[in-house]
Design a protein around this motif. Structure first.
Motif, PDB file in Angstrom:
ATOM      1  N   ASP A   1      16.015  76.471 -11.459  1.00 48.54           N
ATOM      2  CA  ASP A   1      17.046  75.754 -12.218  1.00 48.54           C
ATOM      3  C   ASP A   1      16.517  75.325 -13.580  1.00 48.54           C
ATOM      4  O   ASP A   1      17.251  75.331 -14.578  1.00 48.54           O
ATOM      5  CB  ASP A   1      17.531  74.528 -11.442  1.00 48.54           C
ATOM      6  N   GLY A   2      15.253  74.958 -13.619  1.00 51.08           N
ATOM      7  CA  GLY A   2      14.659  74.532 -14.876  1.00 51.08           C
ATOM      8  C   GLY A   2      14.640  75.619 -15.931  1.00 51.08           C
ATOM      9  O   GLY A   2      14.607  75.326 -17.136  1.00 51.08           O
ATOM     10  N   LEU A   3      14.673  76.869 -15.490  1.00 51.24           N
ATOM     11  CA  LEU A   3      14.741  77.995 -16.426  1.00 51.24           C
ATOM     12  C   LEU A   3      16.181  78.378 -16.743  1.00 51.24           C
ATOM     13  O   LEU A   3      16.425  79.272 -17.560  1.00 51.24           O
ATOM     14  CB  LEU A   3      14.021  79.209 -15.839  1.00 51.24           C
ATOM     15  N   GLY A   4      17.139  77.740 -16.075  1.00 45.98           N
ATOM     16  CA  GLY A   4      18.541  78.067 -16.307  1.00 45.98           C
ATOM     17  C   GLY A   4      18.966  79.373 -15.671  1.00 45.98           C
ATOM     18  O   GLY A   4      19.918  80.006 -16.137  1.00 45.98           O
TER      19      GLY A   4
ATOM     20  N   GLY B   1       9.408  80.412 -21.699  1.00 46.98           N
ATOM     21  CA  GLY B   1      10.579  80.484 -20.849  1.00 46.98           C
ATOM     22  C   GLY B   1      11.321  81.803 -20.927  1.00 46.98           C
ATOM     23  O   GLY B   1      11.815  82.310 -19.915  1.00 46.98           O
ATOM     24  N   ASP B   2      11.441  82.381 -22.109  1.00 50.79           N
ATOM     25  CA  ASP B   2      12.144  83.660 -22.232  1.00 50.79           C
ATOM     26  C   ASP B   2      11.440  84.743 -21.421  1.00 50.79           C
ATOM     27  O   ASP B   2      12.094  85.561 -20.763  1.00 50.79           O
ATOM     28  CB  ASP B   2      12.232  84.083 -23.701  1.00 50.79           C
ATOM     29  N   TRP B   3      10.113  84.744 -21.472  1.00 49.82           N
ATOM     30  CA  TRP B   3       9.341  85.730 -20.705  1.00 49.82           C
ATOM     31  C   TRP B   3       9.559  85.519 -19.212  1.00 49.82           C
ATOM     32  O   TRP B   3       9.794  86.473 -18.467  1.00 49.82           O
ATOM     33  CB  TRP B   3       7.858  85.596 -21.061  1.00 49.82           C
ATOM     34  N   LEU B   4       9.519  84.268 -18.764  1.00 50.81           N
ATOM     35  CA  LEU B   4       9.714  83.971 -17.348  1.00 50.81           C
ATOM     36  C   LEU B   4      11.117  84.351 -16.886  1.00 50.81           C
ATOM     37  O   LEU B   4      11.294  84.900 -15.791  1.00 50.81           O
ATOM     38  CB  LEU B   4       9.459  82.490 -17.079  1.00 50.81           C
TER      39      LEU B   4
ATOM     40  N   GLN C   1       3.293  81.664  -6.545  1.00 51.67           N
ATOM     41  CA  GLN C   1       3.422  82.830  -7.421  1.00 51.67           C
ATOM     42  C   GLN C   1       4.167  82.465  -8.699  1.00 51.67           C
ATOM     43  O   GLN C   1       3.798  82.900  -9.792  1.00 51.67           O
ATOM     44  CB  GLN C   1       4.162  83.956  -6.700  1.00 51.67           C
ATOM     45  N   LEU C   2       5.199  81.654  -8.571  1.00 53.23           N
ATOM     46  CA  LEU C   2       5.985  81.252  -9.732  1.00 53.23           C
ATOM     47  C   LEU C   2       5.163  80.378 -10.678  1.00 53.23           C
ATOM     48  O   LEU C   2       5.180  80.586 -11.894  1.00 53.23           O
ATOM     49  CB  LEU C   2       7.236  80.511  -9.276  1.00 53.23           C
ATOM     50  N   HIS C   3       4.450  79.425 -10.115  1.00 52.70           N
ATOM     51  CA  HIS C   3       3.637  78.544 -10.955  1.00 52.70           C
ATOM     52  C   HIS C   3       2.474  79.305 -11.595  1.00 52.70           C
ATOM     53  O   HIS C   3       2.051  78.987 -12.715  1.00 52.70           O
ATOM     54  CB  HIS C   3       3.148  77.362 -10.140  1.00 52.70           C
ATOM     55  N   ALA C   4       1.969  80.329 -10.897  1.00 51.40           N
ATOM     56  CA  ALA C   4       0.913  81.163 -11.476  1.00 51.40           C
ATOM     57  C   ALA C   4       1.430  81.911 -12.695  1.00 51.40           C
ATOM     58  O   ALA C   4       0.706  82.086 -13.692  1.00 51.40           O
ATOM     59  CB  ALA C   4       0.382  82.140 -10.433  1.00 51.40           C
ATOM     60  N   LEU C   5       2.681  82.352 -12.648  1.00 47.14           N
ATOM     61  CA  LEU C   5       3.285  83.006 -13.809  1.00 47.14           C
ATOM     62  C   LEU C   5       3.491  81.998 -14.940  1.00 47.14           C
ATOM     63  O   LEU C   5       3.226  82.293 -16.112  1.00 47.14           O
ATOM     64  CB  LEU C   5       4.624  83.640 -13.427  1.00 47.14           C
ATOM     65  N   GLU C   6       3.943  80.808 -14.585  1.00 47.41           N
ATOM     66  CA  GLU C   6       4.210  79.790 -15.607  1.00 47.41           C
ATOM     67  C   GLU C   6       2.935  79.404 -16.352  1.00 47.41           C
ATOM     68  O   GLU C   6       2.952  79.211 -17.573  1.00 47.41           O
ATOM     69  CB  GLU C   6       4.832  78.568 -14.947  1.00 47.41           C
ATOM     70  N   ARG C   7       1.823  79.302 -15.642  1.00 53.00           N
ATOM     71  CA  ARG C   7       0.600  78.836 -16.286  1.00 53.00           C
ATOM     72  C   ARG C   7      -0.035  79.888 -17.197  1.00 53.00           C
ATOM     73  O   ARG C   7      -1.004  79.584 -17.898  1.00 53.00           O
ATOM     74  CB  ARG C   7      -0.398  78.338 -15.239  1.00 53.00           C
TER      75      ARG C   7
ATOM     76  N   LEU D   1       5.121  93.392 -23.232  1.00 53.02           N
ATOM     77  CA  LEU D   1       5.805  94.223 -22.240  1.00 53.02           C
ATOM     78  C   LEU D   1       6.698  93.384 -21.331  1.00 53.02           C
ATOM     79  O   LEU D   1       7.013  93.777 -20.218  1.00 53.02           O
ATOM     80  CB  LEU D   1       4.782  94.988 -21.398  1.00 53.02           C
ATOM     81  N   GLY D   2       7.122  92.241 -21.817  1.00 50.47           N
ATOM     82  CA  GLY D   2       7.904  91.321 -21.000  1.00 50.47           C
ATOM     83  C   GLY D   2       9.189  91.887 -20.455  1.00 50.47           C
ATOM     84  O   GLY D   2       9.725  91.375 -19.473  1.00 50.47           O
ATOM     85  N   ASP D   3       9.713  92.948 -21.062  1.00 47.60           N
ATOM     86  CA  ASP D   3      10.937  93.558 -20.541  1.00 47.60           C
ATOM     87  C   ASP D   3      10.648  94.577 -19.441  1.00 47.60           C
ATOM     88  O   ASP D   3      11.566  95.179 -18.893  1.00 47.60           O
ATOM     89  CB  ASP D   3      11.725  94.229 -21.663  1.00 47.60           C
ATOM     90  N   ARG D   4       9.372  94.763 -19.100  1.00 48.50           N
ATOM     91  CA  ARG D   4       8.988  95.750 -18.092  1.00 48.50           C
ATOM     92  C   ARG D   4       8.199  95.129 -16.942  1.00 48.50           C
ATOM     93  O   ARG D   4       7.638  95.837 -16.114  1.00 48.50           O
ATOM     94  CB  ARG D   4       8.147  96.848 -18.737  1.00 48.50           C
TER      95      ARG D   4
END
Length: 305
Positions: free
Chosen positions: A15-18, A276-279, A265-271, A245-248
């Protein structure tokens, strides 16, 4: 942490990422007798892993599906794979039934280099398969085996994504690594390959292939987590290419066969600090585009959650 609290935390992150939810392209559902053998292998710290690997989500199939929905996963796969000839056809039959009875599941199929492979791959496509799983390491085969020539042609022509475990982690196999995949793409450049686990540990080489071929994607499965970083850390010098390569890049988790909570896994990506756009692209938008997901599948999944 209790399951309700864990699910609430994952949903709060999303939700925080919309985002309306997550799309996870690397989750495992397979016949129970096959899954039991997979779990037994992890329980024994098998030779490919060589380390304790507790299964966090060891539950009945129905409960595992419910957990994904509680986490806000709106579309997911049923990754399954044969380790010998004669398995792929009946695994595909099981997967078709699972997808039919499981809203939100992207109908998954698999293959093996054997006579008749092109026939059952064609049947799976005709039956509505949306994604294939290929496990070069477990299957112990060269993706360039001549028995697969017609298969790759079918998949390239149909534009069907293929999640392929081809990196040399957690231990190298006879046909793992970027070389065989580079040779495959040279012959079938239109293939839509999703390199599992970011190609761990040959991250840079598989990023090279993604830069060279527009159909090559990579999934995040286990990459960047504490568990994976101990074994095969992602090179800090490759972060700029990862961002570009964020679109791939696509969210994958290996649920339920992970030795830590889903949200890690999600927090590992965030760190990673890529923004936000990449996530949003990785956790939702890229897969929605690749699989042409409609709002219908979003509504269907939410109605069953």
């Amino acid at each position: 942490m209790s399951e309700p609290a864990e699910a609430a935390g994952v949903r709060a992150w999303t939700d925080g990422l919309g985002l309306p939810g997550l799309v996870d392209v690397h989750t495992h559902f397979m016949p129970q007798n096959v899954l039991d053998k997979v779990w037994a292998y992890f329980d024994s710290a098998g030779p490919l892993t060589g380390r304790p690997w507790p299964i966090t989500y060891r539950a009945e199939e129905e409960r595992r599906v419910e957990l994904l929905r509680e986490f806000g996963v709106i579309a997911f796969t049923s990754m399954l794979y044969p380790h010998k000839p004669g398995m792929a056809g009946w695994l595909n039959e099981w997967a078709a039934g699972f997808a039919a009875r499981t809203p939100g599941c992207l109908h998954t199929a698999t293959l093996f280099p054997e006579p008749g492979a092109a026939g059952y791959v064609r049947r799976a496509l005709d039956d509505g398969a949306r994604v294939f799983k290929v496990h070069v390491q477990v299957g112990g085969f060269d993706p360039n085996d001549e028995l697969l020539d017609a298969v790759w042609g079918l998949l390239a022509d149909s534009g069907t994504p293929v999640v392929i475990h081809c990196g040399s982690g957690p231990a190298p196999g006879a046909h793992t690594g970027p070389g065989p995949v580079a040779a495959l793409l040279a012959r079938h450049p239109r293939l839509r390959l999703i390199v599992a686990h970011m190609g761990m540990p040959e991250y840079a080489e598989f990023l090279d292939l993604a830069e060279r071929y527009e159909g090559v994607h990579l999934d995040t499965t286990m990459a960047f987590t504490d568990f994976a970083e101990e074994l095969a850390p992602f090179p800090a010098g490759e972060l700029k290419r990862l961002e570009a390569l964020g679109d791939r890049i696509l969210l994958g988790t290996d649920f339920p066969n992970i030795p830590y909570p889903y949200g890690h896994q999600l927090h590992a990506l965030e760190r990673l600090g890529l923004g936000g756009d990449w996530l949003r692209a990785v956790c939702h938008d890229n897969a929605v585009r690749l699989f042409a997901l409609s709002q219908g599948i979003h509504r269907e999944a939410k109605e069953t959650s």
